[in-house]
Design a protein around this motif. Sequence first.
Motif, short mmCIF file in Angstrom:
data_model
loop_
_atom_site.label_atom_id
_atom_site.label_comp_id
_atom_site.label_asym_id
_atom_site.label_seq_id
_atom_site.Cartn_x
_atom_site.Cartn_y
_atom_site.Cartn_z
N SER A 167 0.83 -1.20 0.00
CA SER A 167 0.00 0.00 0.00
C SER A 167 0.87 1.25 0.00
O SER A 167 1.94 1.29 0.61
N ARG A 220 -2.58 1.42 6.38
CA ARG A 220 -2.58 0.01 5.99
C ARG A 220 -1.26 -0.33 5.31
O ARG A 220 -0.63 0.53 4.68
N ASP A 255 -2.57 -3.56 0.06
CA ASP A 255 -3.74 -3.19 -0.72
C ASP A 255 -3.81 -4.15 -1.91
O ASP A 255 -2.95 -5.03 -2.08
#
Length: 832
Positions: A540, A546, A549
Amino acid sequence: MARHKHIFLNDLKESLPYTSAQQGGGGDNIPRRNRRNHGNYLIRRLNEIWEEVEGKRESREAISLNSKDGIYLEFKSKAGFDLVTKSLEDIRQGVRLLNIRRIGEGENEVTIATVYVPKGKEQHFLKKIRAFATEIDSRSNKPKNQKLVNSIEEISLAVLESLWTDPTNLIPSTEKVWCEVWLRIDEEDSASLTDFKTQLTNLGIEHKTSFLSFPERQILLLKSNRADLTELIEQNNNLAEFRIGQDTARFWVAESNKDQVGWVEDLVARLNIVDTGTHVCVLDTGVNNGHSLLSPILIDQDCLTVNPIWGVNDHVPTRGGHGTLMAGLAGYGNLEACLASSGNIEITHKLCSVKILPPDHLPQTDPELWGDITQQGVSQAEIRLPEAKLVFCMAVTSSIDVDRGRPSSWSGAIDKIVFSDNEKRKVFFVSGGNITEQSDWNDYPNSNIRCSILNPAQSWNSIAVGAYTDKAVVTDPSFAGHIPLARVGELSPFSSTSSSWEKSKWPIKPEIVFEGGNILRAPDGSLNEGQEDMGILSTSKNTITRQFDLINATSAATAQASWFAAKILSQYPNAWPETVRGLIIHSANWKDEMLTQFNIDLKKKSDVKKILRISGYGIPDLEKALYTTESKLTFVAQESIQPFTKRDGRCVTNHMHFYDLPWPKEDLLALGETKVKVRITLSYFIEPGPGEIGWKDKYRYQSFALRFDMNSTNETEDIFKKRINRAVREEEEEIESESDSNRWLIGAQGRNLGSLHSDVWEGTAADIATCNLIAVYPVIGWWRQRTNLGKWDSNARYSLIVSLETPPEVIDIYAPIIAKIQTPITINTNNS
């Protein structure tokens, strides 16, 4: 089996003066049988099976264990012969063909089919076999059911291996693992899945609540071992097959950021980074290299941009951190596998990033300048890393579908970039372009045939990457009832093709396919392209919120392809870019699911041409690209040739190269009728014709072209050279040699497109034993036609790759060959 480096042939060719011109399905294989003996044997086997089944049922009943009503039978063909599987099913009688497997290769290949016979139909096959043994068909005057019964070598009661369609070494033992169960579901039998879940609960078998539905199939994930699966076979009438459970990206994406950080830290601690001087250069939106998985392989100094105003970081909101996602796959390949493993991960290349797309708040680049932008990006990387072996990765394409294979200024610029000077030639990947409209997805896979590869992926010297998918299992309960558009192993719904191009003119695109993800259809018919199970996990851009992804489509496939190429360059640091490209295509093959999806019969050259335009040469195999073994050896020749010269004021062809390959002739002759494969790949880069747009034919676009041919069985060196001379004289009239095409999978007409040619011949070992002579010769191009440009005496490089493959563990063909030419170099098979 030991793995060795490929055999690089040093100056084995013979260069000969040459006069140039342009060179221009069977039925079932059924064994013969003694009618009475064969019929009696099969009848006896079926009677024995019924006795065994009844004995099992009585024994299970005595201890209060349930038993299914019907039975599962396994039918086998004779090795090297066909099994008439279509005659094993009779839907009206409830007799269903569940799965078909093939083991072995060539004359050792055996076809195995698993069939379900319902209660009350135990006499179904007995009647067919008795009719074969005692009755004559009045129309054919042959025994009834002759093709079916003669094709059956053995009948047995099915076991777990009969329903396990993945490699049998993946069958769980005592430890419970996640497996897929594929249930046979009739349209009118809506209660089967509910009953099956109840059965799993009663047996104490953990399972997911969500399921996947296909016509006549429903798929469920259950956590089981061998004993559990064996018991299901004893109790359930609706099994079709078992497979190992698939890991999906949803697990990692669904984790909290804190847990994601833990996974990242664990992987970083296990990294073993080896500096081989190889870099993958990602031409995209920039990369945020502060990610803990990227910082060890992408330093700040290697983050570049074509415009200082744009910056180097990945901050293009509408593209969702595309460059950083690309970098994760380019650096790690299958990131999910790296995270899930427990051992050390060896990284043998690093990354470079060049930002070629501006941020949203700045003016967008004019379309006609993309070729220049790409050249600037490449130059930035070469200036920064002048000594590095660079693999370029670009998943940026035009949104306008107008070229349909014709070279553009952008694709021509890429061809020029790749061709360049000999010492600066490059491996360059371009995404094939994506299908993005829901209306097209609703027409999958017809839309894939209709939607063209996008500019600049028609470039001759780059490798265009398409997408297939193995992601077809939904684990998220909130998506219950959603159905993936593509089945396992089929073309990804995102992948465009060159099926609409003029077939005899433009290169085969895409050349290869990698995982590109899938799309879900909801019960109401709407489509979802971003569900976690259907995407590919990567890094990500925003690590504050985060670590992971998702990425999909041909972008993801292109990043994985660049990782693949970097592995080859790290293994073979002296391999030319032409060789790296050649080895990738040389290792590729189609999945059976791809062939089935588009009704491809590989015995028909028209069908072979069709699948080439859809998924190229297939999915590359890293083991084959990197290693030679005792049963599959690969020769590589890296050579230069001067295609043209002037004689008496005329520009004519100059030289051809002739190879007399070291060949295990005696060993092959001893194998007799055993099936053996020969594959030849010829890879070279053309210089694009001067100009920017409007190239109307291949002869004005390509600077030169090369062709290969191999001698026919028992064709002597002298006769072969004379035949090639005639073929070359005839090529400007586009006359094709039948002796060349008939034995090859693709044939000269289908393979002689673009600047990469690959073909396979599967024949008997005895036939191939004397076929070790190969010719490489030039054909027309603008270097010859346009002498005023002063390129008629230029040299051209090429890589010739030749593989010989015998059935495994039948014979060692590596040792006698390597003893003649070099000391073997064995690869440590314990490396990651």
